[in-house]
Design a protein around this motif. Structure first.
Motif, PDB file in Angstrom:
ATOM      1  N   LEU A 150       3.986  10.227  -8.151  1.00 37.67           N
ATOM      2  CA  LEU A 150       3.849   8.816  -7.805  1.00 37.67           C
ATOM      3  C   LEU A 150       5.003   8.336  -6.950  1.00 37.67           C
ATOM      4  CD1 LEU A 150       2.509   7.482 -11.188  1.00 37.67           C
ATOM      5  CD2 LEU A 150       1.251   8.071  -9.136  1.00 37.67           C
ATOM      6  N   ALA A 151       5.999   9.186  -6.794  1.00 35.03           N
ATOM      7  CA  ALA A 151       7.156   8.831  -5.970  1.00 35.03           C
ATOM      8  C   ALA A 151       7.743   7.503  -6.405  1.00 35.03           C
ATOM      9  CB  ALA A 151       6.773   8.796  -4.491  1.00 35.03           C
ATOM     10  N   TYR A 187     -14.608  13.375   5.061  1.00 36.46           N
ATOM     11  CA  TYR A 187     -14.925  12.420   6.123  1.00 36.46           C
ATOM     12  C   TYR A 187     -14.927  13.202   7.407  1.00 36.46           C
ATOM     13  CZ  TYR A 187     -14.388   8.342   3.149  1.00 36.46           C
ATOM     14  OH  TYR A 187     -14.558   7.393   2.182  1.00 36.46           O
ATOM     15  N   GLU A 218      -4.746  17.810   5.954  1.00 38.79           N
ATOM     16  CA  GLU A 218      -6.068  17.190   6.046  1.00 38.79           C
ATOM     17  C   GLU A 218      -6.270  16.212   4.906  1.00 38.79           C
ATOM     18  OE1 GLU A 218      -9.122  18.316   8.392  1.00 38.79           O
ATOM     19  OE2 GLU A 218      -7.154  17.822   9.168  1.00 38.79           O
ATOM     20  N   GLY A 219      -5.803  16.651   3.728  1.00 39.58           N
ATOM     21  CA  GLY A 219      -5.975  15.801   2.551  1.00 39.58           C
ATOM     22  C   GLY A 219      -5.253  14.480   2.706  1.00 39.58           C
ATOM     23  N   GLN A 270     -14.653  16.062   9.538  1.00 35.72           N
ATOM     24  CA  GLN A 270     -14.136  17.396   9.259  1.00 35.72           C
ATOM     25  C   GLN A 270     -12.981  17.374   8.271  1.00 35.72           C
ATOM     26  OE1 GLN A 270     -13.405  19.004  13.284  1.00 35.72           O
ATOM     27  NE2 GLN A 270     -15.040  17.580  13.759  1.00 35.72           N
ATOM     28  N   ALA A 271     -12.565  16.183   7.867  1.00 33.71           N
ATOM     29  CA  ALA A 271     -11.413  16.107   6.966  1.00 33.71           C
ATOM     30  C   ALA A 271     -11.864  16.264   5.523  1.00 33.71           C
ATOM     31  CB  ALA A 271     -10.694  14.779   7.164  1.00 33.71           C
ATOM     32  N   HIS A 272     -11.286  17.227   4.849  1.00 32.60           N
ATOM     33  CA  HIS A 272     -11.573  17.456   3.432  1.00 32.60           C
ATOM     34  C   HIS A 272     -10.655  16.538   2.628  1.00 32.60           C
ATOM     35  CE1 HIS A 272     -12.535  20.784   0.238  1.00 32.60           C
ATOM     36  NE2 HIS A 272     -12.776  19.574  -0.190  1.00 32.60           N
ATOM     37  N   ILE A 273     -11.210  15.586   1.892  1.00 37.02           N
ATOM     38  CA  ILE A 273     -10.379  14.573   1.245  1.00 37.02           C
ATOM     39  C   ILE A 273     -10.168  14.881  -0.237  1.00 37.02           C
ATOM     40  CG2 ILE A 273     -10.074  12.117   0.824  1.00 37.02           C
ATOM     41  CD1 ILE A 273     -10.175  12.628   3.738  1.00 37.02           C
ATOM     42  N   ALA A 300       3.717   3.964  -1.846  1.00 34.65           N
ATOM     43  CA  ALA A 300       4.243   4.376  -3.148  1.00 34.65           C
ATOM     44  C   ALA A 300       5.659   3.831  -3.308  1.00 34.65           C
ATOM     45  CB  ALA A 300       4.248   5.885  -3.243  1.00 34.65           C
ATOM     46  N   GLY A 308       0.790  -1.219   0.000  1.00 37.26           N
ATOM     47  CA  GLY A 308       0.000   0.000   0.000  1.00 37.26           C
ATOM     48  C   GLY A 308       0.820   1.265   0.000  1.00 37.26           C
ATOM     49  N   PHE A 314     -10.546  17.518  -3.560  1.00 43.39           N
ATOM     50  CA  PHE A 314     -10.664  18.938  -3.898  1.00 43.39           C
ATOM     51  C   PHE A 314     -10.935  19.081  -5.401  1.00 43.39           C
ATOM     52  CE2 PHE A 314      -8.000  18.425  -0.249  1.00 43.39           C
ATOM     53  CZ  PHE A 314      -8.331  19.454   0.608  1.00 43.39           C
ATOM     54  N   ARG A 316      -0.729   7.511  -4.801  1.00 39.54           N
ATOM     55  CA  ARG A 316      -0.276   6.679  -3.698  1.00 39.54           C
ATOM     56  C   ARG A 316      -1.415   6.429  -2.712  1.00 39.54           C
ATOM     57  NH1 ARG A 316       4.711  10.026  -1.280  1.00 39.54           N
ATOM     58  NH2 ARG A 316       4.759  11.705  -2.805  1.00 39.54           N
ATOM     59  N   ASN A 317      -1.098   5.633  -1.731  1.00 37.25           N
ATOM     60  CA  ASN A 317      -2.080   5.349  -0.709  1.00 37.25           C
ATOM     61  C   ASN A 317      -2.470   6.634   0.002  1.00 37.25           C
ATOM     62  OD1 ASN A 317      -3.406   3.914   1.531  1.00 37.25           O
ATOM     63  ND2 ASN A 317      -2.413   2.218   0.519  1.00 37.25           N
ATOM     64  N   GLY A 318      -3.755   6.841   0.179  1.00 37.29           N
ATOM     65  CA  GLY A 318      -4.205   8.042   0.867  1.00 37.29           C
ATOM     66  C   GLY A 318      -4.309   9.249  -0.043  1.00 37.29           C
ATOM     67  N   LYS A 326      -2.847  14.079  -2.933  1.00 42.21           N
ATOM     68  CA  LYS A 326      -3.459  14.888  -1.877  1.00 42.21           C
ATOM     69  C   LYS A 326      -4.842  15.393  -2.269  1.00 42.21           C
ATOM     70  CE  LYS A 326       0.648  16.169   0.623  1.00 42.21           C
ATOM     71  NZ  LYS A 326       1.644  17.184   0.924  1.00 42.21           N
ATOM     72  N   LYS A 382       8.525   5.039  -4.015  1.00 44.38           N
ATOM     73  CA  LYS A 382       9.625   5.721  -3.335  1.00 44.38           C
ATOM     74  C   LYS A 382       9.566   5.497  -1.835  1.00 44.38           C
ATOM     75  CE  LYS A 382      11.626  10.002  -4.676  1.00 44.38           C
ATOM     76  NZ  LYS A 382      11.177  11.342  -5.108  1.00 44.38           N
ATOM     77  N   VAL A 432      -9.960   6.582   8.845  1.00 46.43           N
ATOM     78  CA  VAL A 432     -11.160   7.326   9.193  1.00 46.43           C
ATOM     79  C   VAL A 432     -12.376   6.423   9.055  1.00 46.43           C
ATOM     80  CG1 VAL A 432     -12.592   9.306   8.595  1.00 46.43           C
ATOM     81  CG2 VAL A 432     -10.113   9.483   8.465  1.00 46.43           C
ATOM     82  N   GLN A 438      -1.602   1.749  -7.866  1.00 45.61           N
ATOM     83  CA  GLN A 438      -0.309   2.299  -7.475  1.00 45.61           C
ATOM     84  C   GLN A 438       0.765   1.664  -8.331  1.00 45.61           C
ATOM     85  OE1 GLN A 438       0.556   3.088  -3.547  1.00 45.61           O
ATOM     86  NE2 GLN A 438      -1.176   1.966  -2.715  1.00 45.61           N
ATOM     87  N   THR A 478     -11.461   7.100  -2.257  1.00 43.12           N
ATOM     88  CA  THR A 478     -12.519   8.052  -1.936  1.00 43.12           C
ATOM     89  C   THR A 478     -13.192   8.549  -3.217  1.00 43.12           C
ATOM     90  OG1 THR A 478     -11.242   8.719  -0.013  1.00 43.12           O
ATOM     91  CG2 THR A 478     -13.038  10.163  -0.676  1.00 43.12           C
ATOM     92  N   ASP A 527       7.594  10.986 -11.403  1.00 35.58           N
ATOM     93  CA  ASP A 527       8.436  10.980 -10.210  1.00 35.58           C
ATOM     94  C   ASP A 527       7.872  11.889  -9.124  1.00 35.58           C
ATOM     95  OD1 ASP A 527       9.944   9.303 -11.622  1.00 35.58           O
ATOM     96  OD2 ASP A 527      11.662  10.650 -11.906  1.00 35.58           O
TER      97      ASP A 527
END
Lengths: 260, 234, 632
Positions: free
Chosen positions: B232-233, B12, C620-621, B14-17, A177, A175, B19, B36-38, B209, A179, C628, B192, B43, B229
């Motif tokens: 996606l790192a 979720y 936050e993002g 109060q978290a703005h996921i 990335a 899970g 944009f 990447r993850n997150g 993000k 890097k 969560v 990923q 979402t 790069d």
């Protein structure tokens, strides 16, 4: 010199189905050993037997010469075995630092104490461990809102709290990335080499395995079918047939190397 | 366009996921949502099928606005969703898992039967009466895709289909996705694993993000390694 | 020998209704993860409505049609309750749903009395089954044979329904993963409503079928619900077959228990349940629960010790309360003392529930044991109040040591049910061991020492004890022990992997909570001057739960606020209305819908809703979505 971890004839079956049949291997301090194999080959079962979560039907597990088979996970941990989980398991109601502090309190056998504020205990040690994994800036954050890669690093810090001799990591980079994977494994390798910790990990990302493991073992249907350096294992036709496939899915660099 | 998402914002608590996320899938196209993850991939998908309570923005499916509809209604219109982590019904057999996914045939779209899914995934055909809980990770991934196909979707959202699978199984998965494409399905996958995405996708988006940072063909992405790069790192 | 056979037949006949009600509860729990406390109320409603219908329409068609229509009517009422109430609180913690359905139970109890009166009603016999059959020379009602045949028939029909229809497969799928079922195009709202209606239908049918056998009364609900909980837990939650087997087991135990051990007939069933749970923690036919929804008490906002400002605030409140005896009247002060006692009781339960993550349904046991401990010391040893207050709670501690050892082996709903069972055992002992406890008549004459015998004096005594105890509990939360306990709650896997013995940590927490409850109980005995078995009863346990949940389960100090609000409200309502249960139940339901995080949780949410500093959006993002979601 005898090995840090010596596993002999480990067997586990569930309701007549043999999940693990006679696995034996050894691991030295400072060595990084990867355990790979198809889904359902018995990797997780092996791991869970090593840290005491599952009791094997037969076999022996010796840590620095001492038998640890049959001990519960908490006792195995006290003997110096740290562990990270495939799905991260942290204390989500606590801050990052408190997560490490709990592990330290446990290590120092202070968890029965009803006096004093635990949030002030072992502050320096906790901060040091967090710095080691690069998490010191996030020490005060609620653990529940960490990004995934950071959770993995926190798990590593928790696993290091008892100054382990052996580190078990179940899919440590799943899970993450590419890097982040490299960074986490480099970090792990550096710590392991410096402190002489033996590391056993499972992984599906062959880039990670071939880049960071000293030795690779392949498990299939509960049996070890190959063991060797990353290069040897990569070229093994049997391993390619049962697990690696045509190699379309890991870095071209490795593909070329294995074609040579 | 088969699916057009515009100005998607998700939260979720109060978290703005997400944009102002925009992406689209054309008829018969395979599109990859990379990140990447997150980063917001799951979402995004969950928002499209109405599983995120707090969201704003527009989701157009086959020319109709579905952003206010409940999940089951969106899915019944032919928008199939395969979640990450497989989430098969472990107590139910392979056949029963298919029963849950079954929907009436849809005109202009391939109609799936268990037999046709066994052709796509021969492993499943050998274990029709086996409870989902007694299957390996790879078999479960096949089952979760087959179960969604039973709803005769015209578009499928596939959330991280390669995650946690042995390389060999991932290759089989790529073959299956190409077979689904040949059936005329539009597909969007979140990934990923860039290698895997390259094998099957026509176009790609990169999300980071919670914002879309790149949109283009796979060739564009290949030609711009700095983008890859950076986001996606690799 | 013949006698035993007849007794066994009678047990089997009783099992039928028990199975119907239990299978309904089990099905509802399996799919919706709701422990429907109102299930007993629906059983009772089924009996009442059937009584009215069969009373009005005579003849076989009138009777059987009446039974069926009554069950359908009550099922419709259940469906309405699901749509209006439960749909609003599906995302609240499991215990809140229990609380809401408990509120409904209270309301139904008063409504039934309003509509049908408080006298027991005698229903008609079933046409065609009015006679008796001779078995080895003993007469067995022919209606019993009908019931005996009905059990397996319903079991078979339910099996077919769940395995041979698409609806059944959908229900089984939803049992495991509701969101996934919706993601496959199934209208899960109606699926839930239909499941709930089916479950309620079975309960009402079970009730309606009872009218030829027993009188219809407004206490039917609580008497069956406890038995049904036991059946469902022995059989395994969610298993219909388990409910069938367990219903027979429990009914036979009742039938024979009363012959063999009439003194402790009530206890035998609970003992069997305790043994089953220890040997098979998920019941005879149950399966381990999947990863439970986040354990009670887990908050994404880490707890902090109070700041100096907050401490001064609390100190100021304590000072104001301590000054109350200077201006408040006697009645106010005795109400105040009672509230204080409940503050400590709620705080001890709160410690177990939120810090330990262990939701006890039987915390009254330790409260009652403390009360009885103090009362027995006074009665048999002539102990003065001071000694009784210190030694009395030891009985609560001993009870917690003993029962806790079994309970902490389980988790989640099973833990809750086992605590309930132990509380019922203690209640049975207090109720049935008349020589020592006085049984229903209780123990009287437990008066405080003279210096604390005025309302003022007792108020100060109670305040001092409660403040010290609550402060001690709060200190414990932030101590190393509290951290270890929270660790075991947050992740059993991880805590075990860092050397924490989770079970023994939780056992100690159970003992601590039991002891503090015992202190509250001992105070309570001296406040009331007497002790009755009700102190140990289910309503007392539920009162504690209501206070904790009302205060807020994710908070450190919610219990204090919850206890004050709830107890004050309850006492005030009792004095204002005849229909106190109706009003109280309604208030509980409203509060659950309005404050699903409890009062203190609600206030904290308000406080944290203030806009964050700019630039915070980026981080936050990065909030890990999976986390969560897991916490939702």
């Amino acid at each position: 010199m005898s090995a840090l971890l010596q596993v002999n004839g480990l067997v586990k079956s569930y309701a007549g189905v043999h999940a693990v049949r006679g696995v034996s291997f050894s691991l030295n301090g400072g060595e990084i050993l990867a355990l790979i194999g198809p889904n359902g080959a018995g990797k997780s079962t092996c791991f869970n037997m090593l840290n005491g979560q599952i009791r094997p039907n037969a076999g022996s597990i010796k840590l620095a010469g001492e038998e640890i088979v049959g001990l519960p996970p908490r006792t195995v941990w006290r003997r110096g075995v740290g562990r990270t989980f495939q799905i991260t398991a942290t204390f989500s109601s606590m801050t990052v630092r408190e997560n490490v502090q709990v592990a330290l309190l446990s290590f120092h056998k202070r968890l029965r104490s009803a006096l004093g504020y635990a949030g002030a205990a072992f502050l320096d040690e906790a901060n040091k461990l967090l710095a080691l994994v690069g998490m010191e800036a996030q020490a005060g954050r609620p653990c529940g809102e960490l990004a995934y890669g950071d959770l993995k690093r926190l798990e590593l810090a928790i696993a290091l709290a008892n100054a382990p001799r052996l580190l078990l990591m179940d899919e440590p980079t799943a899970g993450m990335a590419p890097k982040e994977r490299v960074e986490l494994m480099r970090l792990t390798a550096a710590i392991a080499r410096e402190k002489g910790i033996g590391v056993l990990f499972t992984e599906h990302d062959m880039d990670v395995v071939f880049e960071h493991a000293d030795t690779v073992m392949v498990l299939n249907r509960g049996e070890l079918v190959a063991r060797g350096t990353p290069q040897e294992v990569r070229r093994d036709p049997h391993v390619q047939a049962i697990y690696l496939g045509e190699g379309l899915l890991y870095d071209a660099r490795h593909r070329e190397e294995s074609a040579q | 366009m088969k699916l057009e998402v515009s100005g998607l914002n998700s939260f979720y608590g109060q978290a703005h996921i997400l944009f102002d996320v925009d992406f689209a899938v054309g008829e018969g196209e395979v599109v990859a949502l990379l990140g990447r993850n997150g980063a917001g991939k799951s979402t995004s998908f969950r928002s499209v099928v109405g599983l995120v309570g707090q969201r704003t923005g527009k989701v157009m499916f086959e020319g109709e606005d579905v952003s206010r509809l409940p999940t089951y209604d969106i899915v019944r219109r032919g928008l199939g969703y395969v979640p990450e982590d497989r989430r098969i019904f472990t107590e139910l057999t392979v056949e029963e898992n298919f029963v849950v996914g079954r929907q009436a045939p849809r005109s202009g779209v391939a109609t799936w039967t268990p037999e046709r899914i066994y052709e796509l995934f021969p492993n499943l055909g050998e274990m029709r009466r086996r409870p989902g809980g007694h299957m390996s990770g790879g078999e479960q991934q096949m089952l979760t895709i087959g179960r969604t196909l039973m709803g005769n979707p015209s578009l499928v959202l596939l959330d991280e289909p390669s995650e946690g699978l042995a390389p060999k199984i991932v290759e089989q998965m790529a073959d299956a996705i190409m077979a689904m494409k040949r059936e005329g399905l539009s597909i969007i996958i979140s990934e990923q694993n860039l290698h895997f995405a390259k094998l099957i996708s026509d176009r790609a988006y990169i999300i980071e993000k919670g914002r879309i940072r790149f949109s283009g063909t796979m060739a564009d992405l290949e030609a711009n390694p700095e983008i890859r790069d950076a986001y996606l790192a690799v | 020998m013949e006698f035993l056979l007849v007794q066994a037949l009678s047990g089997l006949a009783s099992a039928a209704s028990l199975f119907l009600v239990a299978s309904g509860l089990s099905i509802i729990f399996g799919v919706m993860r709701i422990v429907n406390f109102a299930h007993g109320a629906f059983y009772m409603l089924g009996a009442y409505v059937a009584f009215t219908l069969t009373d009005r329409f005579a003849g076989p068609l009138g009777f059987w049609g009446g039974v069926l229509v009554a069950s359908l009517v009550v099922a419709a009422v259940g469906a309405l309750m699901e749509m209006v109430l439960l749909r609003r609180i599906y995302h609240a913690p499991e215990l809140f749903q229990l609380l809401a359905t408990f509120g409904v139970t209270l309301m139904v109890e008063d409504l039934v009395v309003l509509i049908w009166g408080s006298e027991d009603l005698m229903g008609p016999r079933a046409p065609g089954f009015t006679g008796a059959v001779s078995v080895f020379g003993r007469l067995v009602p022919s209606y019993d044979f009908l019931l005996i045949a009905l059990g397996p028939l319903v079991l078979g029909l339910l099996w077919l329904l769940f395995h041979r229809t698409r609806w059944g497969v959908l229900v089984r799928a939803a049992t495991q993963d509701r969101e996934m079922v919706a993601s496959l195009g199934v209208n899960q709202k109606w699926l839930f409503t239909s499941v709930f209606a089916l479950g309620v239908f079975l309960a009402a049918f079970g009730g309606a079928l009872q009218i030829p056998r027993t009188t219809v009364s407004h206490a039917m609900d609580l008497s069956i619900i406890v038995e049904v909980f036991v059946v469902v837990v022995i059989g395994g939650l969610g298993s219909v077959t388990g409910a069938f087997v367990a219903a027979i087991l429990v009914s036979e135990l009742n039938a024979f228990g009363i012959l063999i051990l009439p003194q402790i007939s009530m206890i035998t069933v609970f003992l069997v349940m305790a043994v089953v749970l220890v040997v098979r923690p998920y019941g005879l036919f149950g399966k381990p629960e999947g990863a439970p929804r986040a354990a009670a008490g887990i908050s994404i906002r880490p707890w902090r010790p109070m700041t100096n400002l907050e401490r001064s605030g609390v100190a100021a409140v304590v000072v104001v309360v301590a000054l109350m005896p200077l201006f408040a009247g006697d009645y106010t002060l005795s109400v105040g003392s009672e509230i204080l006692v409940y503050v400590l009781f709620a705080a001890s339960l709160h410690f177990l529930m939120t810090v330990g993550g262990l939701s006890s349904f039987g915390h009254a046991a330790y409260f009652g044991l403390g009360a009885y401990g103090a009362a027995l010391l006074v009665k048999y040893f002539g102990a003065p109040m001071e000694a009784a207050l210190v030694i009395g709670p030891v009985l609560g501690l001993v009870g917690a040591v003993l029962f806790g050892w079994f309970c902490v082996r389980l988790s989640g709903v099973y833990f809750a049910m086992l605590t309930l069972a132990f509380a019922q055992i203690t209640w049975s002992v207090a109720f049935q061991w008349v020589e020592v406890t006085g049984g229903d008549n209780g123990i009287l004459g437990i008066w405080p020492s003279s210096w604390a015998s005025t309302p003022q004096g007792f108020f100060w005594l109670a305040l001092a004890i409660v403040v010290v105890c609550v402060a001690a509990l709060r200190m414990l939360v932030f101590s190393p022990f509290g951290f270890g306990l929270r660790a075991a709650r947050d992740s059993a896997l991880r805590s075990e992997a860092i050397g924490i013995n989770g079970k023994s940590t939780q056992w100690i927490a159970f003992i601590v909570a039991g002891t503090f409850a015992g202190i509250a109980g001992a105070l309570f005995a001296f406040l009331k001057g007497s002790v009755f078995p009700e102190t140990l009863g289910i309503p007392t346990s539920v009162d504690g739960l209501v206070m904790v949940l009302l205060g807020g389960i994710e908070t450190v100090s919610g219990a204090v606020v919850g206890a004050v609000v709830y107890k004050a409200l309850a006492i005030w309502l009792m004095s204002k209305t005849e229909l106190s249960k109706l009003v109280l139940g309604g208030v509980i339901v409203l509060l659950v819908v309005a404050f699903p995080k409890g009062i203190v949780g609600f206030l904290e949410d308000l406080r944290h809703r203030r806009p964050k500093a700019p630039g915070g959006a980026g981080s936050e993002g990065a909030v890990d979505v999976a986390k969560v979601e897991a916490a939702r």
